[in-house]
Design an enzyme around this catalytic site. Structure first.
Site, PDB file in Angstrom:
ATOM      1  N   ILE A   1      48.897  47.737  39.591  1.00  0.00           N
ATOM      2  CA  ILE A   1      49.802  48.494  40.457  1.00  0.00           C
ATOM      3  C   ILE A   1      50.885  47.484  41.273  1.00  0.00           C
ATOM      4  O   ILE A   1      50.589  46.347  41.475  1.00  0.00           O
ATOM      5  CB  ILE A   1      49.058  48.962  41.745  1.00  0.00           C
ATOM      6  CG1 ILE A   1      47.682  49.613  41.520  1.00  0.00           C
ATOM      7  CG2 ILE A   1      49.873  49.351  42.923  1.00  0.00           C
ATOM      8  CD1 ILE A   1      46.838  49.978  42.636  1.00  0.00           C
TER       9      ILE A   1
ATOM     10  N   LYS B   1      43.035  38.749  47.989  1.00  0.00           N
ATOM     11  CA  LYS B   1      44.131  39.491  47.623  1.00  0.00           C
ATOM     12  C   LYS B   1      44.911  39.850  49.109  1.00  0.00           C
ATOM     13  O   LYS B   1      45.959  39.852  49.179  1.00  0.00           O
ATOM     14  CB  LYS B   1      43.822  40.570  46.915  1.00  0.00           C
ATOM     15  CG  LYS B   1      43.268  40.361  45.470  1.00  0.00           C
ATOM     16  CD  LYS B   1      42.358  41.380  45.090  1.00  0.00           C
ATOM     17  CE  LYS B   1      41.966  41.187  43.636  1.00  0.00           C
ATOM     18  NZ  LYS B   1      40.816  42.156  43.221  1.00  0.00           N
TER      19      LYS B   1
ATOM     20  N   GLU C   1      30.386  41.031  37.555  1.00  0.00           N
ATOM     21  CA  GLU C   1      29.913  39.834  36.939  1.00  0.00           C
ATOM     22  C   GLU C   1      28.584  39.667  37.142  1.00  0.00           C
ATOM     23  O   GLU C   1      27.819  40.111  37.845  1.00  0.00           O
ATOM     24  CB  GLU C   1      30.669  38.802  37.759  1.00  0.00           C
ATOM     25  CG  GLU C   1      32.125  38.951  37.809  1.00  0.00           C
ATOM     26  CD  GLU C   1      33.025  38.478  36.604  1.00  0.00           C
ATOM     27  OE1 GLU C   1      32.505  37.435  36.139  1.00  0.00           O
ATOM     28  OE2 GLU C   1      34.009  38.939  36.577  1.00  0.00           O
TER      29      GLU C   1
END
Ligand SMILES: NC(=O)c1ccc[n+]([C@@H]2O[C@H](COP(=O)([O-])OP(=O)(O)OC[C@H]3O[C@@H](n4cnc5c(N)ncnc54)[C@H](OP(=O)(O)O)[C@@H]3O)[C@@H](O)[C@H]2O)c1
Length: 435
Positions: free
Chosen positions: A142, A211, A196
């Site tokens: 995005i 982020k 993970e």
């Protein structure tokens, strides 16, 4: 007629894993498109990874190999370093710093590195007249960095709210769909490769926090700072929370939010949050990411797409390389580094709104009478209350929806409530977003 000769941008890839190999594949497969759109030939001169002999499904026959990624930063045949090794420390930090000091542009997907060292590295980039690009670091494919910095650049942004971790969103969506508990869905996600082996950074909210710090810096022109961030993850959520939230007309999402408070301070926090089913964020499902931004002239804007994976992430990396090739790369955080305001200081305790509070208590009379005065003393009023009974003599869940309250008051009240002998577990608190 003179032959057309394109300029060349020479790239070094530090890291040849999911993102690095994907980047190489785009550069090879779409070479003609990239050249026609930029007027520049993008070529890979050198690469580095840990294991030279690993088959990565890409042809590196004409590319130089460096065992030590730092050597890429001093090669004469490299203009751009693509750092896709990961990690906030070395070798990623040393490589990016050395590359910028050596006047090489840097493209990175490494949100952790920039969340901790973004201010320092952007200053070095600026001093050396080179670009530091990181479209791939937030929400993968995005183009959210470009959207906030350029597309919405005319706006005073009042807030942004994002689902920025596909692993968490997959887990929450699956818990809702199947009614299974967090631990079971997490272990299925690990088997499917959506989580993970060590999921702490994802489910604990740290990855979303990295982020968010970058988006917050861009939206509000402030220094990125991971230390001044409240982070809560999804690991304490139960299927029951998801079901009760639904009864209140909401879905639970891990939301990173950055917004300007009435007193002018910037708040940044990551928390599992109740989102009304009428909000577009409530309908971002599975591994997708979605970000909602509010600008004063554009109004509400919403984008959704794939936040991770080889294709989307490499697509963002190459888009940054194209900006560098065209000479259109923008300042790292939208304004010159010296103009960046101080880092945000407001955190979850400054957030005001309604809250969902789940308590696990003994199944006996008088429990509510013990809890109610504590809420009253902290200026918290109850909008509604649900009690979920289990079998006889087993603990019960009480869910309280509050009227508007301050996060700090809720936290203080919950500390006192947790000390009551009838309360058997730490209260679970989630804000309710009205977007
Ligand atoms: N995967 C995604 O969907 C995604 C999405 C957005 C952002 N990112 C970010 O992109 C970056 C890379 O992620 P990835 O998924 O591509 O990771 P990855 O598959 O684990 O690849 C990491 C690569 O870096 C190399 N490497 C690691 N340590 C090294 C060292 N000390 N010296 C030289 N090479 C080293 C590895 O070498 P070997 O191959 O030889 O082991 C590997 O090629 C991270 O910052 C990540 O947060 C990833």
């Amino acid at each position: 007629m003179t032959a057309h000769t394109s300029k060349t941008l020479r790239v070094a890839l530090a890291g040849l894993g999911t993102v690095g190999a994907g980047t190489f594949r785009i550069l090879t497969q779409n070479a003609k498109i990239l050249e026609s759109r930029t007027g520049v030939v993008l070529t890979v001169s050198a690469v580095s990874a840990r294991n030279k002999n690993k088959d990565r499904g890409i042809d590196l026959a004409n590319v130089a190999w460096e065992d030590d990624p730092l050597k890429l930063a001093v090669r004469d045949d490299v203009d751009v370093i693509v750092e896709v090794m990961g990690g906030e420390g070395d070798p990623a930090y040393a490589l990016v710093k050395t590359a910028l000091e050596n006047k090489k542009h840097v493209v990175t997907a490494n949100k952790a590195l920039l969340a901790y060292h973004g201010t320092e590295l952007s200053a070095i980039a600026e001093q050396n007249g080179v670009s530091l690009c990181y479209e791939a670091a937030v929400a993968g494919g995005i183009p959210i960095i470009k959207m906030i910095r350029e597309g919405l650049g005319a706006n005073n942004i009042s807030g942004l709210y994002g689902i920025m971790n596909g692993t968490c969103n997959y887990i929450l969506t699956t818990m809702e769909r199947t009614g299974e508990n967090f631990a079971d869905v997490l272990s299925q996600a690990q088997k499917l490769g959506y989580a993970e082996a060590d999921p702490t950074l994802d489910v604990g909210g740290g990855d979303s926090g990295h982020k968010l710090v970058l988006l917050c810096a861009l939206a509000f022109g402030c220094k990125p700072d991971f230390k001044n961030l409240s982070v809560a993850g999804i690991d304490r959520l139960s299927a029951e929370d998801i079901q009760i939230a639904s009864e209140f007309g909401c879905r639970i999402k891990l939301i990173g939010q950055a917004k300007k408070l009435e007193d002018g301070r910037i708040l940044q926090m990551v928390a599992p949050s109740l989102v009304p089913k009428t909000s577009p964020l409530a309908h971002v499902d599975g591994v997708l990411n979605g970000i909602f931004a509010q600008g004063d002239f554009v109004g509400p804007s919403f984008v959704e797409g794939r936040g991770a994976g080889e294709g989307p992430t490499a697509s963002a990396i190459v888009a940054d390389m194209m900006d560098i090739a065209k000479g259109t790369a923008a300042p790292v955080f939208g304004v010159p580094v010296n103009d960046l305001a101080a880092s945000p200081t407001a955190t979850a305790s400054d957030w005001s709104g309604e809250f969902y509070v789940r308590l696990v208590v003994e199944d006996r009379p008088g429990v509510i009478a013990e809890i109610a005065p504590i809420l009253r003393d902290h200026r918290i009023s109850i909008e509604s209350l649900i009690q979920r009974g289990r079998s006889q003599d087993e603990p019960v869940s009480i869910v309280i929806m509050t009227h508007e309250a301050k996060g700090g008051d809720i936290a203080d009240a919950c500390t006192e409530i947790a000390d009551l002998s009838c309360v058997l577990d730490n209260p679970l608190v989630m804000p309710v977003l009205n977007i």
